[in-house]
Design an enzyme around this catalytic site. Structure first.
Site, short mmCIF file in Angstrom:
data_model
loop_
_atom_site.label_atom_id
_atom_site.label_comp_id
_atom_site.label_asym_id
_atom_site.label_seq_id
_atom_site.Cartn_x
_atom_site.Cartn_y
_atom_site.Cartn_z
N ASN A 1 18.10 -21.34 31.81
CA ASN A 1 18.71 -22.31 30.89
C ASN A 1 18.69 -23.69 31.52
O ASN A 1 19.48 -23.95 32.42
CB ASN A 1 20.20 -21.96 30.67
CG ASN A 1 20.40 -21.02 29.52
OD1 ASN A 1 19.64 -21.03 28.56
ND2 ASN A 1 21.44 -20.21 29.61
N CYS B 1 25.79 -21.84 34.63
CA CYS B 1 26.96 -21.69 35.49
C CYS B 1 27.26 -23.02 36.19
O CYS B 1 26.38 -23.61 36.81
CB CYS B 1 26.63 -20.60 36.51
SG CYS B 1 27.83 -20.41 37.80
N CYS C 1 29.74 -22.71 46.18
CA CYS C 1 28.99 -21.58 46.75
C CYS C 1 28.19 -22.07 47.96
O CYS C 1 27.74 -23.20 47.98
CB CYS C 1 28.04 -21.03 45.69
SG CYS C 1 27.20 -19.53 46.22
N CYS D 1 32.92 -12.56 32.63
CA CYS D 1 32.17 -12.98 33.81
C CYS D 1 33.12 -13.81 34.68
O CYS D 1 33.70 -14.80 34.23
CB CYS D 1 30.96 -13.82 33.37
SG CYS D 1 30.04 -14.47 34.75
N CYS E 1 20.50 -23.60 40.66
CA CYS E 1 21.89 -23.40 40.23
C CYS E 1 22.71 -24.68 40.31
O CYS E 1 22.73 -25.35 41.35
CB CYS E 1 22.51 -22.31 41.11
SG CYS E 1 24.29 -22.13 40.87
N SER F 1 20.43 -10.23 42.38
CA SER F 1 19.71 -11.39 41.83
C SER F 1 18.41 -11.52 42.61
O SER F 1 18.38 -12.13 43.68
CB SER F 1 20.55 -12.66 42.00
OG SER F 1 21.76 -12.52 41.31
N GLU G 1 29.30 -16.54 45.60
CA GLU G 1 28.63 -15.29 45.99
C GLU G 1 29.76 -14.28 46.29
O GLU G 1 30.48 -14.43 47.29
CB GLU G 1 27.76 -15.56 47.23
CG GLU G 1 27.34 -14.33 48.03
CD GLU G 1 26.66 -13.25 47.21
OE1 GLU G 1 25.61 -13.52 46.63
OE2 GLU G 1 27.18 -12.11 47.18
N GLU H 1 35.01 -21.62 36.74
CA GLU H 1 34.72 -21.16 35.38
C GLU H 1 34.83 -19.64 35.25
O GLU H 1 34.58 -18.90 36.20
CB GLU H 1 33.28 -21.55 35.01
CG GLU H 1 33.05 -23.04 34.96
CD GLU H 1 31.59 -23.40 34.70
OE1 GLU H 1 31.32 -24.59 34.52
OE2 GLU H 1 30.73 -22.49 34.67
N HIS I 1 14.97 -12.39 41.36
CA HIS I 1 14.35 -13.63 40.89
C HIS I 1 12.92 -13.90 41.39
O HIS I 1 12.24 -14.78 40.85
CB HIS I 1 15.21 -14.86 41.21
CG HIS I 1 16.61 -14.78 40.71
ND1 HIS I 1 16.98 -14.05 39.61
CD2 HIS I 1 17.76 -15.34 41.18
CE1 HIS I 1 18.27 -14.15 39.42
NE2 HIS I 1 18.78 -14.94 40.36
N SER J 1 27.58 -8.69 41.36
CA SER J 1 26.23 -9.26 41.38
C SER J 1 26.07 -10.10 42.64
O SER J 1 26.87 -11.00 42.89
CB SER J 1 26.04 -10.11 40.13
OG SER J 1 24.82 -10.79 40.20
N CYS K 1 21.31 -21.84 45.86
CA CYS K 1 20.12 -21.56 45.05
C CYS K 1 19.61 -22.85 44.38
O CYS K 1 20.41 -23.61 43.83
CB CYS K 1 20.42 -20.51 43.99
SG CYS K 1 20.98 -18.96 44.69
S1 SF4 Z 1 23.24 -18.71 41.69
FE1 SF4 Z 1 25.09 -17.71 42.43
S2 SF4 Z 1 24.66 -17.33 44.59
FE2 SF4 Z 1 23.17 -18.86 43.93
S3 SF4 Z 1 24.15 -20.84 44.44
FE3 SF4 Z 1 24.66 -20.34 42.30
S4 SF4 Z 1 26.66 -19.35 42.41
FE4 SF4 Z 1 25.75 -19.27 44.49
#
Ligand code: SF4
Length: 359
Positions: free
Chosen positions: A304, A347, A123, A116, A130, A228, A174, A90, A230, A205, A127
């Site tokens: 979100n 994302c 990845c 973006c 995510c 990031s 990442e 994306e 958090h 980022s 996370c």
């Molecule tokens: S937030 Fe970013 S670094 Fe974390 S798993 Fe998703 S894409 Fe990877």
């Protein structure tokens, strides 16, 4: 699809000069790639047919195809892009400021946009909040596939090559886990005869690979960095970002202090606010303490929710209280608008949705 070729967008101008002769043809081709957004060698009308055919045997122009796009009422456009091997990722077109008109309806300032960009398919960081992480890791993007996202989105939005644009490496993946290709893409974006996007318009980022923050700093590319964060304690951060075990909060803060930062700029700390997890005043207090002595800016982001997640969006009231505390204690802080809230805003959401429809 297996028969993939390198893209001309994979190469710096200097590299193209070693691949294509005579040298002045590279100037023409560079113009076609970055000023005209050519999609095929046939578009390059002032390049001799024999050279175009020779190049077409070895290379492609743009390695990406738009598979799906969703347009939000706020001007955000989310793209699902397919690469030559059929994999998808994306990229997002974000309208940061509307066009400003004077009383005679003359444009006094054009709208401002940010793109973006993704750096990997999937990845490895994993996370817990995510959606991209749920699909695991597939592969790194090439420098050309990173560059092609900006070329494709500028072309699709009829955004002239010399109009300013900001890039944030905040999409899927990442960025620092694909550092070589990222660094090359940054250099290609900076080419004077190409898109001419300076380092200060590019923000990397990271989820906090502290050793790679140091490596990026040593490359001296002039880019900004966003962390990031958090969470303010390692226990919660490890729940949210498991690789915090290897790169804990302290190691990240120390790496940030070593990173070469333009004296007029600040390091951005992204703080994804999740209801009941990190939205309390105790966390705000710890955040102030943690960032003491760093020229920092905190960007609070609403989580979100997406189908299947265990986490919730914080209330506006809690968000404002949190932000007020930071500001009252001397931190620069913004609450990021949730762009594209009416489309697949999280994302990885458009990718999952589209692939679900295709299957
Ligand atoms: S937030 Fe970013 S670094 Fe974390 S798993 Fe998703 S894409 Fe990877």
């Amino acid at each position: 699809m297996t028969n993939t070729k390198p893209s001309l967008l994979d190469f710096t101008k200097k590299e193209l000069q070693t691949l294509i002769k005579p040298g002045f043809r590279v100037n023409q081709i560079f113009g076609w790639l970055y000023h005209q957004y050519a999609e095929s060698f046939d578009d390059m009308k002032n390049v001799p047919k024999a050279l175009r055919e020779e190049l077409a045997e070895k290379y492609v122009v743009n390695p990406l195809t738009i598979v799906n796009k969703e347009v939000s009422t706020d001007g955000t456009i989310k793209y699902l892009l397919q690469m030559q091997d059929g994999k998808t990722m994306e990229a997002v077109w974000l309208k940061m400021k509307d066009t400003q008109l004077d009383e005679n309806a003359e444009v006094i300032q054009e709208a401002k946009y940010t793109i973006c960009v993704s750096t990997q398919v999937g990845c490895k960081v994993g996370c817990s909040f995510c959606l991209t992480a749920k699909g695991g890791f597939t592969r790194d993007l090439t420098a050309g596939e990173i560059v092609a996202q900006v070329v494709t989105l500028k072309c699709d939005n009829d955004h002239k090559h010399n109009r300013k644009i900001n890039i944030v490496y905040m999409g899927m993946g990442e960025p620092l886990d694909n550092l070589d290709n990222l660094a090359k893409a940054i250099e290609i974006f900076k080419e004077d005869d190409g898109l001419c996007i300076s380092g200060k318009r590019q923000t990397v980022s990271t989820s906090g690979l502290s050793n790679k923050i140091d490596q990026l700093g040593k490359m001296d590319l002039g880019v900004h960095i966003a962390i990031s964060l958090h969470a303010v304690d390692d226990e919660l951060r490890t729940e949210l970002i498991p690789m915090n075990k290897a790169h804990n909060i302290n190691s990240i803060i120390e790496a940030v202090k070593r990173f070469p930062i333009d004296t007029r700029k600040r390091v951005m700390f992204e703080y994804l606010v999740i209801k009941g997890k990190n939205d309390d005043l105790g966390s705000a207090k710890k955040l102030v303490k943690l960032l003491h002595g760093i020229k920092a800016k905190v960007n609070l982001i609403y989580f979100n929710p997406y189908p299947g997640t265990d986490y919730d969006r914080p209330s506006k009231e809690d968000m404002v209280t949190f932000a007020d505390y930071l500001i009252k204690h001397g931190l620069l802080c913004t609450i990021r608008d949730s762009k594209g809230i009416d489309i697949s805003a999280a994302c990885g959401q458009l990718k999952e949705k589209t692939e679900g429809e295709i299957q």
